[in-house]
Motif scaffolding. Structure first.
Motif, PDB file in Angstrom:
ATOM      1  N   ALA A  64       0.846  -1.196   0.000  1.00 43.37           N
ATOM      2  CA  ALA A  64       0.000   0.000   0.000  1.00 43.37           C
ATOM      3  C   ALA A  64       0.879   1.243   0.000  1.00 43.37           C
ATOM      4  CB  ALA A  64      -0.906   0.008   1.217  1.00 43.37           C
ATOM      5  N   TYR A  65       0.302   2.342  -0.594  1.00 41.66           N
ATOM      6  CA  TYR A  65       0.927   3.657  -0.451  1.00 41.66           C
ATOM      7  C   TYR A  65       0.372   4.275   0.821  1.00 41.66           C
ATOM      8  CZ  TYR A  65       3.084   4.095  -5.065  1.00 41.66           C
ATOM      9  OH  TYR A  65       3.894   3.964  -6.155  1.00 41.66           O
ATOM     10  N   SER A  66       1.225   4.742   1.687  1.00 33.68           N
ATOM     11  CA  SER A  66       0.768   5.379   2.924  1.00 33.68           C
ATOM     12  C   SER A  66       1.185   6.847   2.939  1.00 33.68           C
ATOM     13  CB  SER A  66       1.370   4.664   4.136  1.00 33.68           C
ATOM     14  OG  SER A  66       2.779   4.809   4.135  1.00 33.68           O
ATOM     15  N   PHE A  67       0.516   7.580   3.800  1.00 35.50           N
ATOM     16  CA  PHE A  67       0.854   8.994   3.973  1.00 35.50           C
ATOM     17  C   PHE A  67       2.292   9.096   4.476  1.00 35.50           C
ATOM     18  CE2 PHE A  67       0.817  13.118   6.143  1.00 35.50           C
ATOM     19  CZ  PHE A  67       0.230  13.906   5.163  1.00 35.50           C
ATOM     20  N   PRO A  68       3.084   9.988   3.928  1.00 32.74           N
ATOM     21  CA  PRO A  68       4.508  10.062   4.304  1.00 32.74           C
ATOM     22  C   PRO A  68       4.689  10.241   5.808  1.00 32.74           C
ATOM     23  CG  PRO A  68       4.036  11.495   2.450  1.00 32.74           C
ATOM     24  CD  PRO A  68       2.721  11.020   2.941  1.00 32.74           C
ATOM     25  N   GLN A  69       5.708   9.595   6.322  1.00 35.29           N
ATOM     26  CA  GLN A  69       6.030   9.745   7.730  1.00 35.29           C
ATOM     27  C   GLN A  69       6.708  11.089   7.969  1.00 35.29           C
ATOM     28  OE1 GLN A  69       7.510   6.227   9.840  1.00 35.29           O
ATOM     29  NE2 GLN A  69       7.408   5.114   7.897  1.00 35.29           N
ATOM     30  N   GLN A  70       6.706  11.527   9.198  1.00 36.57           N
ATOM     31  CA  GLN A  70       7.207  12.851   9.524  1.00 36.57           C
ATOM     32  C   GLN A  70       8.676  13.012   9.154  1.00 36.57           C
ATOM     33  OE1 GLN A  70       6.127  14.226  13.367  1.00 36.57           O
ATOM     34  NE2 GLN A  70       7.499  15.972  13.370  1.00 36.57           N
ATOM     35  N   HIS A  71       9.484  12.000   9.427  1.00 38.69           N
ATOM     36  CA  HIS A  71      10.915  12.135   9.112  1.00 38.69           C
ATOM     37  C   HIS A  71      11.135  12.223   7.609  1.00 38.69           C
ATOM     38  CE1 HIS A  71      11.611   8.006   7.603  1.00 38.69           C
ATOM     39  NE2 HIS A  71      10.734   7.620   8.519  1.00 38.69           N
ATOM     40  N   THR A  72      10.235  11.606   6.823  1.00 43.73           N
ATOM     41  CA  THR A  72      10.347  11.706   5.360  1.00 43.73           C
ATOM     42  C   THR A  72      10.102  13.137   4.909  1.00 43.73           C
ATOM     43  OG1 THR A  72       9.589   9.427   5.101  1.00 43.73           O
ATOM     44  CG2 THR A  72       9.421  10.864   3.180  1.00 43.73           C
ATOM     45  N   MET A  73       9.076  13.719   5.442  1.00 41.72           N
ATOM     46  CA  MET A  73       8.752  15.097   5.037  1.00 41.72           C
ATOM     47  C   MET A  73       9.799  16.078   5.539  1.00 41.72           C
ATOM     48  SD  MET A  73       4.585  14.912   5.387  1.00 41.72           S
ATOM     49  CE  MET A  73       4.571  13.971   6.916  1.00 41.72           C
ATOM     50  N   GLN A  74      10.383  15.820   6.661  1.00 40.37           N
ATOM     51  CA  GLN A  74      11.473  16.661   7.136  1.00 40.37           C
ATOM     52  C   GLN A  74      12.678  16.542   6.207  1.00 40.37           C
ATOM     53  OE1 GLN A  74      11.934  15.159  11.114  1.00 40.37           O
ATOM     54  NE2 GLN A  74      10.517  16.660  12.005  1.00 40.37           N
ATOM     55  N   HIS A  75      12.883  15.339   5.671  1.00 40.89           N
ATOM     56  CA  HIS A  75      13.956  15.131   4.698  1.00 40.89           C
ATOM     57  C   HIS A  75      13.701  15.937   3.440  1.00 40.89           C
ATOM     58  CE1 HIS A  75      16.945  13.225   2.182  1.00 40.89           C
ATOM     59  NE2 HIS A  75      16.001  12.768   1.358  1.00 40.89           N
ATOM     60  N   TRP A  76      12.451  15.932   2.958  1.00 43.02           N
ATOM     61  CA  TRP A  76      12.107  16.736   1.789  1.00 43.02           C
ATOM     62  C   TRP A  76      12.347  18.225   2.075  1.00 43.02           C
ATOM     63  CZ3 TRP A  76       6.611  14.241   0.872  1.00 43.02           C
ATOM     64  CH2 TRP A  76       6.777  12.913   0.427  1.00 43.02           C
ATOM     65  N   ALA A  77      11.974  18.652   3.266  1.00 44.94           N
ATOM     66  CA  ALA A  77      12.139  20.059   3.627  1.00 44.94           C
ATOM     67  C   ALA A  77      13.611  20.460   3.591  1.00 44.94           C
ATOM     68  CB  ALA A  77      11.548  20.319   5.010  1.00 44.94           C
ATOM     69  N   ARG A  78      14.474  19.569   4.110  1.00 45.27           N
ATOM     70  CA  ARG A  78      15.921  19.875   4.088  1.00 45.27           C
ATOM     71  C   ARG A  78      16.427  19.964   2.661  1.00 45.27           C
ATOM     72  NH1 ARG A  78      15.897  16.435   8.620  1.00 45.27           N
ATOM     73  NH2 ARG A  78      16.413  14.614   7.318  1.00 45.27           N
ATOM     74  N   ARG A  79      15.933  19.086   1.780  1.00 46.51           N
ATOM     75  CA  ARG A  79      16.361  19.154   0.379  1.00 46.51           C
ATOM     76  C   ARG A  79      15.931  20.475  -0.261  1.00 46.51           C
ATOM     77  NH1 ARG A  79      14.581  13.329  -2.074  1.00 46.51           N
ATOM     78  NH2 ARG A  79      15.270  14.307  -4.024  1.00 46.51           N
TER      79      ARG A  79
END
Length: 1146
Positions: A64-79
């Motif tokens: 299944a595709y799940s809603f991104p986890q918080q650490h994933t979105m923080q990683h995107w933010a850093r990028r």
């Protein structure tokens, strides 16, 4: 097992789909379908708190595709943060520009702004400017009193004996309906030639004065002719004043008879409709003619007051209110058996524009009924004046009673409240045509140091509602030299086109005596005034050394601003002053209230505060640090303040003594260099006196270059500071091109342009072709991106304004971009300043695609995440853009970037217009804070007239039964109606136009109004944050996180599926408003102080002249004759009467 990306009943997975693992879900929607949950009860997990639920939704699992986890979105933010920072480091050139400044350290000096010295110098300069006007005023007032004293009254004076320039003559000759054209004026009116004078913004003649006489005053009356005769001598004094001070603007004598004589002569600005100008109703005249007033207006609304009489009373009250200024306090009440306020105001309130508007609207609702009870009315009025628990003028106290007549003298009330000291004056007004005995009304006025007036028809309203000022002027005249003090007015619009001005006023007294050994005359002759344009005062303040966000301001005793960068009324009504409070010019807070109070009290002070400021485009709010310093301006009622950001403590002053270097740098301003060095915009400043201004920057640059070919930067006709700094910054920004921009490929990083703007007035845009789409203000100090970058650390994103944005399919040549800018902070020793702002312009389309990639699970730039049917993947902003909304929103709540292609045409919009549900959730979770304020200087389109009937407004229209009733034809109502009709035929515009229209405003002219403004700015939440938006069965997950070192908020959310989530929309657009509730505001009035002088009593005052009236019974023969004339269309031209005191005939 992984929890699906969607909640129960609203599941829409990505490429791999699984059955719902929860009971009660029902069948899954088919591919592409979307529907809300319905039928079965909501599962238990939907009732869990967000904090318990979020870990479950982010749990790992399979298939299944799940809603991104918080650490994933923080990683995107850093990028995202790294990408922005990398681009700005490479192309912004902040570090390189610092090095360039240091390499050229020998070409400039660092100067310091010392607030206390600065503000004291400017205050002194303003004091000197105003003092020169004061001396001229005193010469004029003394001369006028001597000329009038020496003048011999002529009873037999004729119009042909007087030669003067009638300022309205040209307009009247062009108007076939003009009074003088039809009457055939016999006065010898001069015909003058005029020359254009930029100082006056008008055509003037310096050899003559001009005379303006109100329309409702007969120019040929004996009083007016004598007034014209003796005031002619003022002409030489006016000219001598100008010889001593060539900077003088309008010099004006406003006579108590209504005559205005002003210098230099210029034609009157003819209005579109009838001219209602009367100098005695101008703000400056009212302020100079009397001391502040506490006034209670009581209106008889008993049953006998009906029809036309009631309409006359309503109009009279409104005209009376117009004679009051912001130094006065007033209340209005109606009475019959009982007295009650006509509005929500229960006590005296300041007679400012907004309060008077409330009164005028409330007065229109008065209804006549019951019996007359003078006692109730006067007791209410005295109680109002005795209330010491409120702010008031504490000077002249008066009661103005409007009635149709009555028998009661209420002597017991006067004995109780007012005798023997008679500290309250009583003015009585007999309104309408009637046969009542007016003796009681005369007695009330005479027994209480007041005056009795009659208002039989509409033509008598204006003159009789303003002549009470003569009575109030008596103590001032009797005080003599003590009362000869110059007062400075509020800001108001000059009637002759000079713009915003303040006026110094000085009363002129009648020094004649009634006879040998008799008491001296106690009438005011008029008021002398001299205008000072606000622009002349502004020229005394520092222009560009304070930086883009530093400024000077000044306020008066009411707290109204005289100077302020936000004093910019969109439209002005010259009948009323421009009254913008300091706390409305800025965003109000407790610190500013303290500063305002200290300034009003005439103190010195300094304070550093944290405060909110509104951006120049009024879309953003910034929290900033400001240093306030203030001192009083001696000999005036004004106080001066200086506001400086900490980074403007120091500024650069170029020192280009090397002429070869001057020429070298100047060549980079030539258009021939733009192709290689980038396009240069120069701020449209007043570099030299002979420089022709232009709104077109290309043309302005051309004019500048042509002038520089004739003069040098060191020329005396030029501002050397501005010129040297401009040329220095031209060379410095060119070195930035040479060191950084020229060798970089902007397309590699999807940039449309790079730019630099400086305090010196240079904006360089590279490459040259990018200038074609550059829409920012060429004056950096007036550019929103420039000012906001100075106030904010890091990178400031500015999306294009929605109105200027094309739809994605219409984008041509990648011209739509997003500005990213940052200030260049320069440290030289212990001195820190910010002399420039640099930035880039991002290609919207390309960066929107890049945004998707940076906020995705790609492990390689060209390799998207692979997610098979038996593996679990988190959704990302690229692969799952049909289910996942990813956006960047700036600190004002405006959309900057989105992973949704269809939202590209919405970039720059307030995000609530894009996704109302999500924006509301961000606000509710404290990511944003709202600030509401009112703009009192806005302009609105005129409202359509509410009464489209054929009958003139405000005129009683009799019924058919009335016409058939013989008794009606002999009544006072009929006689009054005929007077109205006669006035209507002569001055028909009075009945067909509002005052603003009558005084020259086109029917389509915008009018002043109040607009409510709402801005949003970042709240207290700085960390990464997850939450659920619960709106029925369609809950949404979202994650929000601030991007470090930017003004951006990164938001990832499930896309909404249900209409229930559309409830609630935050508004950001400016909306029309009535402003804050006036009834509540008057309960907590802002601090103010009245003038420090008050003349309301003099023991030698002669109160015997208190008005005399006579009833005017109608004549049937006259009425029949008038009716025949009306039917024949031959209305007689009655001679308007000038009502005067007997002592004016001296």
């Amino acid at each position: 097992m992984a929890v699906p990306a969607r909640t129960c009943g609203a599941s829409r997975p990505g490429p791999a789909r699984t059955a719902c693992p929860w009971t009660g879900c029902g069948p899954q929607p088919g591919p592409g379908s979307r529907r809300p949950a319905s039928g079965p009860p909501r599962p238990l997990w939907l009732l869990l708190s967000p904090l318990l639920l979020l870990p479950l939704l982010a749990a790992p699992g399979a298939s299944a595709y799940s809603f991104p986890q918080q650490h994933t979105m923080q990683h995107w933010a850093r990028r995202l943060e790294q990408e922005v920072d990398g681009v700005m480091r490479i192309f912004g050139g902040v570090q390189q520009l610092r090095e360039i400044y240091k390499d050229n350290r020998n070409l400039f000096e660092v100067q310091e702004n010392e607030p206390q010295k600065l503000v004291e110098k400017v205050a002194g300069d303003i004091e000197s400017l105003l003092d020169r006007k004061v001396q001229a005023l005193k010469r004029l007032a003394d001369a006028a009193e001597n000329f009038q004293k020496a003048h011999r009254w002529q009873d037999n004076i004729k119009e042909e004996d007087i030669v003067y320039y009638d300022a309205k003559a040209d307009a009247e000759l062009d108007d076939p309906e003009s009074e003088d054209v039809e009457r055939g004026s016999k006065a010898s009116t001069l015909r003058l030639d005029f020359i254009e004078d930029p100082n006056f913004k008008n055509k003037v003649n310096y050899s003559y004065t001009a005379v303006q006489i109100p329309t409702d005053i007969y120019k040929g009356s004996t009083v007016i002719l004598n007034e014209l005769n003796w005031t002619e001598a003022l002409e030489n004094v006016f000219m001598e004043n100008r010889r001593q001070d060539p900077t003088l603007l309008w010099q004006v004598f406003g006579s108590a008879t209504g005559v205005t004589r002003y210098y230099p002569a210029t034609p009157w600005r003819a209005p579109k409709k009838i001219d209602l100008y009367d100098v005695r109703r101008r703000p400056w005249y009212i302020q100079g003619a009397s001391s502040p007033k506490d006034m209670v207006i009581i209106v008889d609304v008993s049953g006998s007051v009906s029809g036309l009489t009631l309409k006359l009373m309503k109009t009279s009250v409104c005209e009376m209110l117009d004679t009051l200024s912001d130094d006065d306090y007033v209340n209005v009440a109606s009475f019959n058996e009982k007295a009650q306020p006509v509005s929500c105001f229960t006590h005296l309130v300041q007679a400012n524009v907004r309060n008077k508007k409330v009164f005028k609207e409330a007065v229109q609702g008065m209804v006549a009924k019951g019996t007359t009870g003078y006692k109730a009315g006067f007791e209410y009025a005295f109680d109002q004046l005795q209330n010491s628990n409120i702010t008031r003028a504490n000077c002249n106290k008066m009661i103005m009673m409007f009635t149709d007549g009555g028998e009661d003298r209420v002597q017991d009330v006067f004995e109780k409240y007012n005798w023997p000291n008679r500290t309250v004056r009583v003015f009585t007004f007999s309104v309408g045509q009637h046969n009542y005995d007016v003796t009681p009304l005369q007695w009330m006025a005479c027994a209480n140091k007041g005056y009795y007036f009659e208002i039989p028809s509409i033509g008598a309203i204006r003159i009789n509602t303003q002549e009470y000022l003569d009575v109030l002027g008596r103590p001032m005249v009797l005080a003599g030299k003590e009362a000869k003090q110059v007062q400075w007015t509020n800001v108001y619009e000059d009637a002759l086109g000079l713009g915003l001005v303040v006026t110094g006023t000085l009363p002129v007294f009648n020094l004649t005596q009634d006879g040998p050994g008799e008491k001296k005359n106690q009438l005011i002759l008029g008021v002398m005034g001299i205008d000072v344009a606000l622009n002349d005062i502004k020229r005394l303040t520092p222009n560009y050394t304070l930086g883009a966000n530093g400024y000077v301001f000044a306020i008066d005793l009411n707290g109204y601003v005289l100077l302020h960068p936000n004093l910019k009324p969109q439209t002005t009504n010259f009948r009323e002053p421009v009254t913008l409070d300091f706390l409305d010019a800025e965003l109000e807070d407790e610190n500013k209230e303290e500063i305002r109070r200290s300034m009003i009290d005439g103190n010195k002070g300094h304070k550093q505060i944290r405060t909110l400021v509104k951006s120049l485009d009024e879309r953003y709010i910034d929290e900033v640090t400001r240093n306030y310093t203030w001192v009083p301006i001696r000999s005036t009622n004004y106080s001066l303040g200086l506001v400086l950001p900490p980074y403007s403590t120091f500024y650069l002053q170029a020192n280009l003594s090397d002429q070869i270097l001057q020429v070298k740098y100047f060549e980079f301003l030539l258009p021939s260099s733009f192709e290689s060095e980038g396009h240069v915009f120069i701020a449209p400043r007043e570099y030299c006196k002979d420089l022709n201004a232009s709104d077109n920057n290309t043309e302005f640059l051309k004019n500048f270059i042509e002038l520089m070919e004739k003069v040098t930067p060191d020329s005396k006709q030029c501002n050397n500071f501005l010129l040297h700094n401009l040329i220095l910054d031209t060379g410095i920004t060119q070195q930035l091109v040479e060191r950084v921009w020229r060798d970089q490929d902007l397309n590699t990083y999807s940039l449309l342009a790079v730019f630099a703007a400086t305090d010196g007035g240079i904006t360089r845009v590279f490459p040259n072709k990018a200038a074609e789409d550059w829409t920012e203000n060429p004056e950096p100090f007036n550019a929103s991106f420039y000012r906001r970058s100075l106030d904010n650390h890091g990178y400031v994103f500015k999306p294009p304004h929605q109105d200027a944005l094309l739809r994605p399919l219409e984008l041509e040549n990648d011209t739509v971009g997003i500005l990213v800018s940052t200030a260049v902070e320069l440290s030289l020793g212990r001195r820190t300043l910010r002399p420039a702002v640099v930035g880039v312009k991002l290609d919207l389309e390309a960066w929107a695609e890049k945004f998707k990639v940076l906020a995705s699970n790609r492990t390689h730039q060209d390799q998207p995440q692979q997610c098979g049917p038996n593996s679990h993947c988190e959704m990302d902003c690229e692969v799952n853009n049909e289910d996942l909304l990813c956006v960047l929103i700036d600190d004002g709540g405006f959309l900057v970037l989105s992973n949704q292609n269809h939202q590209w045409d919405q970039v720059g919009r307030f995000f609530s217009e894009v996704d109302a549900n999500l924006m509301l959730a961000l606000y509710n979770n404290s990511f944003y804070t709202r600030k509401e304020s009112y703009d009192y200087q806005a302009a609105c389109a005129p409202q359509p007239p509410g009464n489209l009937g054929a009958a003139p407004r405000g005129v009683f229209v009799p019924t058919v039964a009335d016409f058939l009733n013989l008794a009606w034809w002999t009544s006072a109502a009929a006689w009054s109606l005929f007077q109205q009709l006669l006035y209507g035929l002569i001055y028909h515009s009075w009945f067909q136009a509002d005052p603003a229209e009558a005084e020259g405003s086109p029917e389509t002219r915008e009018s002043s109004c109040v607009m409510k403004q709402t801005q949003y700015y970042f709240g207290s939440v700085n960390a990464s944050y997850n939450a659920i938006i619960d709106c029925g069965n369609c809950s949404r997950l979202f994650h929000a996180q601030r991007l470090t070192n930017t003004n951006l908020l990164f938001v990832v959310a499930e896309k909404p599926l249900c209409s229930q989530c559309e409830a609630g929309r935050l508004l950001q657009k400016e909306t029309h408003s009535d402003g804050p509730e006036q009834c509540e505001l008057v309960q907590r009035p802002r601090y103010r102080r009245g003038p420090h002088i008050c003349f309301d009593y003099n023991a030698t005052e002669d109160t015997s002249d208190c008005g005399r009236g006579a009833s005017f019974p109608p004549s049937l023969g006259v009425l029949v004759s008038l009716q025949l004339l009306l039917l024949l269309g031959l209305p007689p031209r009655p001679q308007p009467q000038v009502r005067i005191h007997a002592s004016r005939r001296l």
